[in-house]
Write a protein that holds these residues in place. Structure first.
Motif, short mmCIF file in Angstrom:
data_model
loop_
_atom_site.label_atom_id
_atom_site.label_comp_id
_atom_site.label_asym_id
_atom_site.label_seq_id
_atom_site.Cartn_x
_atom_site.Cartn_y
_atom_site.Cartn_z
N LEU A 1 0.83 -1.20 0.00
CA LEU A 1 0.00 0.00 0.00
C LEU A 1 0.86 1.26 0.00
N ALA A 2 1.91 1.27 0.80
CA ALA A 2 2.80 2.43 0.84
C ALA A 2 3.44 2.69 -0.52
N LEU A 3 3.82 1.61 -1.20
CA LEU A 3 4.50 1.76 -2.48
C LEU A 3 3.55 2.10 -3.62
N THR A 4 2.31 1.65 -3.53
CA THR A 4 1.36 1.95 -4.61
C THR A 4 0.65 3.28 -4.38
N GLY A 5 0.68 3.79 -3.17
CA GLY A 5 0.02 5.06 -2.87
C GLY A 5 -1.47 4.85 -2.66
N GLU A 6 -2.19 5.94 -2.64
CA GLU A 6 -3.64 5.88 -2.40
C GLU A 6 -4.30 5.05 -3.49
N LYS A 7 -5.12 4.09 -3.07
CA LYS A 7 -5.79 3.19 -4.02
C LYS A 7 -7.24 3.01 -3.62
N GLU A 8 -8.04 2.61 -4.59
CA GLU A 8 -9.42 2.22 -4.32
C GLU A 8 -9.36 0.88 -3.60
N LEU A 9 -10.15 0.73 -2.55
CA LEU A 9 -10.09 -0.43 -1.66
C LEU A 9 -10.21 -1.76 -2.39
N THR A 10 -11.22 -1.90 -3.22
CA THR A 10 -11.45 -3.17 -3.92
C THR A 10 -10.28 -3.49 -4.85
N ASP A 11 -9.77 -2.50 -5.58
CA ASP A 11 -8.64 -2.72 -6.48
C ASP A 11 -7.41 -3.17 -5.70
N GLY B 1 -14.06 8.03 1.97
CA GLY B 1 -15.13 7.85 0.99
C GLY B 1 -16.23 6.97 1.52
N LYS B 2 -17.31 6.90 0.73
CA LYS B 2 -18.46 6.10 1.14
C LYS B 2 -18.61 4.87 0.27
N SER B 3 -18.94 5.03 -1.01
CA SER B 3 -19.17 3.86 -1.85
C SER B 3 -17.87 3.28 -2.41
N LYS B 4 -17.06 4.09 -3.01
CA LYS B 4 -15.76 3.64 -3.54
C LYS B 4 -14.67 4.13 -2.59
N LYS B 5 -14.45 3.39 -1.52
CA LYS B 5 -13.50 3.82 -0.50
C LYS B 5 -12.08 3.80 -1.04
N LYS B 6 -11.33 4.83 -0.66
CA LYS B 6 -9.90 4.91 -0.98
C LYS B 6 -9.14 4.66 0.30
N ILE B 7 -7.98 4.01 0.17
CA ILE B 7 -7.14 3.73 1.33
C ILE B 7 -5.74 4.23 1.07
N LYS B 8 -5.06 4.58 2.15
CA LYS B 8 -3.66 5.00 2.06
C LYS B 8 -3.02 4.81 3.43
N ILE B 9 -1.69 4.76 3.42
CA ILE B 9 -0.93 4.70 4.67
C ILE B 9 -1.16 6.01 5.42
#
Length: 123
Positions: free
Chosen positions: A45-55, A89-97
């Motif tokens: 996750l740290a290396l890919t940066g902010e991403k959509e949770l499902t992806d 986010g609500k429907s398409k959650k984004k995650i990041k470190i």
């Protein structure tokens, strides 16, 4: 003045290893237990940066960090509770470190930790 035994190590690490090391040290310093699988997931996750949770869950499962997307999602829920990641986010959650961890993943990286233990003086 106290005399200390000083240990200096100079090593070169690849980006995956130095990122994982930073996360492991941060978790150790704030007393958060993490497994090697959790560390690998957080490193990705740290290396890919902010991403959509499902992806991200799909990518981590494809890289065989965990056995399935659901296992990745479960691990991320645990790390969110420990404030290692942030979900937005609500429907398409984004995650990041969590940026407060100050994990460096770009450019040249030099980690300079100075950690000391001093024995108390006995009277």
């Amino acid at each position: 003045m106290a005399i200390v035994n000083q240990v200096q190590k100079r090593i070169r690490m690849e980006i995956w290893d130095i990122t994982k090391f930073q996360i492991a040290v941060n978790c150790h310093l704030i007393n958060i237990p993490v497994s090697n699988l959790d560390l690998n997931c957080l490193t990705l996750l740290a290396l890919t940066g902010e991403k959509e949770l499902t992806d991200f869950c799909t990518t981590a499962a494809e890289k065989e960090i965990f056995g399935s997307s659901q296992s990745v999602r479960n691990a991320l829920t645990k790390t969110e509770k420990r404030q290692l990641i942030i979900k937005q986010g609500k429907s398409k959650k984004k995650i990041k470190i969590n940026p407060e961890l100050k994990i460096q993943t770009q450019g040249n990286i030099l980690l300079d930790y100075k950690i000391v233990r001093v024995e108390s003086k006995e009277a």
